[in-house]
Write a protein that holds these residues in place. Structure first.
Motif, PDB file in Angstrom:
ATOM      1  N   MET A  76      57.377 -48.384   1.232  1.00  0.00           N
ATOM      2  CA  MET A  76      56.458 -48.471   0.114  1.00  0.00           C
ATOM      3  C   MET A  76      57.210 -48.053  -1.153  1.00  0.00           C
ATOM      4  O   MET A  76      57.942 -47.065  -1.145  1.00  0.00           O
ATOM      5  CB  MET A  76      55.266 -47.538   0.344  1.00  0.00           C
ATOM      6  N   PRO A  77      57.024 -48.766  -2.245  1.00  0.00           N
ATOM      7  CA  PRO A  77      57.715 -48.416  -3.494  1.00  0.00           C
ATOM      8  C   PRO A  77      57.351 -47.004  -3.957  1.00  0.00           C
ATOM      9  O   PRO A  77      56.234 -46.540  -3.748  1.00  0.00           O
ATOM     10  CB  PRO A  77      57.210 -49.457  -4.494  1.00  0.00           C
ATOM     11  N   GLU A  78      58.300 -46.342  -4.622  1.00  0.00           N
ATOM     12  CA  GLU A  78      58.073 -44.972  -5.083  1.00  0.00           C
ATOM     13  C   GLU A  78      57.028 -44.888  -6.184  1.00  0.00           C
ATOM     14  O   GLU A  78      56.450 -43.823  -6.394  1.00  0.00           O
ATOM     15  CB  GLU A  78      59.388 -44.368  -5.579  1.00  0.00           C
ATOM     16  N   ASN A  79      56.768 -45.964  -6.891  1.00  0.00           N
ATOM     17  CA  ASN A  79      55.809 -45.920  -7.998  1.00  0.00           C
ATOM     18  C   ASN A  79      54.375 -46.263  -7.557  1.00  0.00           C
ATOM     19  O   ASN A  79      53.504 -46.460  -8.390  1.00  0.00           O
ATOM     20  CB  ASN A  79      56.251 -46.841  -9.136  1.00  0.00           C
ATOM     21  N   VAL A  80      54.126 -46.310  -6.268  1.00  0.00           N
ATOM     22  CA  VAL A  80      52.786 -46.566  -5.749  1.00  0.00           C
ATOM     23  C   VAL A  80      52.168 -45.242  -5.323  1.00  0.00           C
ATOM     24  O   VAL A  80      52.767 -44.476  -4.559  1.00  0.00           O
ATOM     25  CB  VAL A  80      52.805 -47.553  -4.557  1.00  0.00           C
TER      26      VAL A  80
END
Length: 147
Positions: free
Chosen positions: A1-5
């Motif tokens: 999962m992307p870090e900015n989510v």
């Protein structure tokens, strides 16, 4: 999962129908209390009203209402969203919100401890206005229930 989510979930601790959270969920997420009497929620209504709301009685009313709720019922203190609605800016709208939203919540919460009339006497808009030192407007008629 992307870090900015970010996944943000909310839970009202006053709602006793919610079961305890599973330990696996607790291990995977951080929990942050957002209590109505603690920053940043405590000052949210005043910030939302901005400079034009310096004479608005709503922050004082919310503070007085929460002060009237016993500390033993801390999880049942009222958040600012009820008083952030457009109709809350008038005495008549404020009276409607108190009568149809806030008082029914408090009646349900204190059922068996206070009579309906006691809830209205303690937490009704008129009583909270007096506690907050806020003048009553001419269109702020409030109904008092029968016992």
């Amino acid at each position: 999962m992307p870090e900015n989510v970010y996944v943000i979930g909310t839970m009202n601790t006053a709602d006793r129908s919610i079961a305890l959270l599973d330990a696996a969920i607790r291990r995977r997420f951080a929990f942050e209390e957002m209590h109505p009497e603690e920053p940043p929620v405590r000052d949210l209504l005043r910030r939302w009203l901005g400079p034009s709301g310096t004479d608005d009685p709503r922050p004082a009313l919310l503070q007085a209402l929460n002060a009237a709720i016993p500390e033993s019922d801390r999880d049942f203190k009222i958040g600012p969203s009820y008083l952030m609605r457009s109709d809350a800016g008038t005495d008549a709208g404020l009276a409607r919100i108190w009568r149809h939203d806030l008082l029914p919540l408090l009646e349900e919460h204190f059922h068996g401890r206070f009579s309906r009339a006691d809830v209205h006497d303690r937490f009704g808009l008129e009583a909270i206005r007096r506690a907050a030192g806020v003048a009553v407007g001419p269109d702020a008629a409030e109904e008092r229930p029968s016992t």
